[in-house]
Write a protein that holds these residues in place. Structure first.
Motif, PDB file in Angstrom:
ATOM      1  N   ARG A   1       0.845  -1.214   0.000  1.00 31.47           N
ATOM      2  CA  ARG A   1       0.000   0.000   0.000  1.00 31.47           C
ATOM      3  C   ARG A   1       0.865   1.242   0.000  1.00 31.47           C
ATOM      4  NH1 ARG A   1      -5.661  -0.250   1.804  1.00 31.47           N
ATOM      5  NH2 ARG A   1      -6.249  -2.433   1.713  1.00 31.47           N
TER       6      ARG A   1
ATOM      7  N   LEU B   1       2.078   4.895   0.788  1.00 28.37           N
ATOM      8  CA  LEU B   1       2.007   5.810   1.935  1.00 28.37           C
ATOM      9  C   LEU B   1       2.456   7.212   1.581  1.00 28.37           C
ATOM     10  CD1 LEU B   1       3.742   3.524   4.587  1.00 28.37           C
ATOM     11  CD2 LEU B   1       1.314   3.786   4.163  1.00 28.37           C
TER      12      LEU B   1
ATOM     13  N   SER C   1      -4.867   8.054   9.992  1.00 24.66           N
ATOM     14  CA  SER C   1      -5.815   7.121   9.364  1.00 24.66           C
ATOM     15  C   SER C   1      -7.027   7.915   8.897  1.00 24.66           C
ATOM     16  CB  SER C   1      -6.287   6.083  10.386  1.00 24.66           C
ATOM     17  OG  SER C   1      -5.207   5.340  10.853  1.00 24.66           O
TER      18      SER C   1
ATOM     19  N   TYR D   1     -10.044   7.058   2.482  1.00 27.32           N
ATOM     20  CA  TYR D   1      -9.555   7.531   1.178  1.00 27.32           C
ATOM     21  C   TYR D   1     -10.666   7.480   0.141  1.00 27.32           C
ATOM     22  CZ  TYR D   1      -4.973   7.410   3.193  1.00 27.32           C
ATOM     23  OH  TYR D   1      -3.917   7.677   4.002  1.00 27.32           O
TER      24      TYR D   1
ATOM     25  N   SER E   1      -2.560   3.746   2.096  1.00 27.97           N
ATOM     26  CA  SER E   1      -2.632   3.595   3.547  1.00 27.97           C
ATOM     27  C   SER E   1      -1.871   4.756   4.174  1.00 27.97           C
ATOM     28  CB  SER E   1      -2.035   2.254   3.973  1.00 27.97           C
ATOM     29  OG  SER E   1      -2.238   2.056   5.359  1.00 27.97           O
ATOM     30  N   SER E   2      -1.801   4.741   5.504  1.00 31.70           N
ATOM     31  CA  SER E   2      -1.097   5.819   6.197  1.00 31.70           C
ATOM     32  C   SER E   2      -0.119   5.212   7.205  1.00 31.70           C
ATOM     33  CB  SER E   2      -2.101   6.703   6.928  1.00 31.70           C
ATOM     34  OG  SER E   2      -2.652   5.976   8.005  1.00 31.70           O
TER      35      SER E   2
ATOM     36  N   THR F   1      -1.944   3.971  10.301  1.00 29.80           N
ATOM     37  CA  THR F   1      -2.694   2.726  10.075  1.00 29.80           C
ATOM     38  C   THR F   1      -1.730   1.545  10.092  1.00 29.80           C
ATOM     39  OG1 THR F   1      -4.220   3.932   8.659  1.00 29.80           O
ATOM     40  CG2 THR F   1      -4.257   1.541   8.462  1.00 29.80           C
ATOM     41  N   GLU F   2      -0.609   1.705   9.423  1.00 32.86           N
ATOM     42  CA  GLU F   2       0.346   0.594   9.339  1.00 32.86           C
ATOM     43  C   GLU F   2       0.982   0.295  10.690  1.00 32.86           C
ATOM     44  OE1 GLU F   2       0.880  -1.212   6.255  1.00 32.86           O
ATOM     45  OE2 GLU F   2      -0.986  -0.078   6.032  1.00 32.86           O
TER      46      GLU F   2
END
Ligand code: BTN
Length: 281
Positions: free
Chosen positions: A145, A147, A174, A177, A186-187, A190-191
């Motif tokens: 994903r 970033l 987070s 999107y 993703s961010s 979040t990860e």
């Protein structure tokens, strides 16, 4: 040095913690961020930085926004830039200034954008511990994903390059999107599953960019490209497809050329991809 809350496009106080973090990092920043323009909301930080560059702002001038209403990505895409959710930053480079004649490579802007990916990847890794990788040309990715991304826009006077605006966006918080990118974006938070301090990360990014500028100036391009290769596992052995001048091409990545082209093996012969959209299969 001047840290300026700009009156255009909207007056704003520079966040105190950012000013403190920049001051603390000053020795490692060289001339970078000697002028930092903070705007709460803007169309695109790249446009603001371009206006400043045209007006003669020095290399290392930085524009930071809390939100963009018309953030741009590569290949004409929009860059989702909701308030407080990411880093939206543009830096003025004047990459041909102060370089020895031998280092005045026509490919310097391309190399600059590649090695900026290295700078940001290292900044993210060191600040957060998240082992992000680079996907050609300079997307930061984790677990497939995206970033972060970089948009470099150059301006030339005749054949002479005047400046490059190096814009980068990093998804930090987070958020939800837009549907067209939701499956691939993703961010950091979040990860990681924990908060990330945006301003600490921003300052580390600027320190890393200042360092690559010094390295470019002294012609240390090969080690930086090697670092790019080390951080980009998909640059070798990944199946890709793209639309070239002769239609759809498909092959396996086999590395990075010294001018930043992605090398792809298509049925036994190696082709160079310099720009455009790659589909990773
Ligand atoms: C990409 O497509 O991956 C590049 C995204 C670049 C986004 C950044 S956010 C700050 C700067 N201002 C813009 O309008 N775009 C870049």
């Amino acid at each position: 040095m001047s840290l300026i809350a700009r009156e255009r496009p909207e007056p704003a106080a520079l966040p105190g913690d950012l000013a403190t973090a920049i001051e603390r990092a000053r020795p490692a920043l060289g001339g970078f961020a000697a002028q930092l323009f903070y705007v709460p909301t803007v169309g695109s930080t790249n446009d603001e930085a371009a206006r400043l560059a045209e007006a003669g702002a020095p290399e290392g001038t930085v524009v930071v926004a809390d939100q963009q209403s018309a953030g741009r990505g590569r290949l004409g895409r929009a860059w989702f830039s909701p308030p407080g959710a990411g880093l939206y930053v543009s830096v003025i480079f004047r990459p041909h200034r102060g370089l020895a004649a031998a280092a005045r490579l026509p490919t310097l802007p391309a190399v600059l954008t590649l090695v900026s990916g290295v700078a940001l990847a290292e900044a993210v890794r060191e600040t957060t511990g998240l082992p992000v990788v680079i996907k050609w040309p300079n997307d930061l990715v984790h677990d497939g994903r995206k970033l972060a991304g970089i948009l470099a826009e150059g301006s030339a006077q005749g054949r002479a390059l005047e400046h490059v605006i190096l814009g980068f966006g990093i998804n930090v918080r987070s958020v939800t999107y837009p549907p067209q990118v939701a499956a691939r974006a993703s961010s950091l938070e979040t990860e990681l599953g924990r908060p990330v301090d945006r301003h600490t990360l921003l300052v580390r990014c600027l320190m890393k960019l200042a360092r690559i500028r010094v390295a470019l100036g002294s012609g240390e391009i090969a080690p930086m490209l090697q670092r790019w290769r080390d951080l980009s596992p998909s640059a070798a052995g990944a199946r890709v497809a793209w639309r070239g001048p002769h239609g759809l091409r498909r092959g396996w990545t086999v590395g990075l050329d010294d001018d930043g082209a992605l090398l792809v093996d298509v049925g036994g012969s190696v082709e160079r991809v310099l720009a455009g959209e790659i589909r990773w299969e």
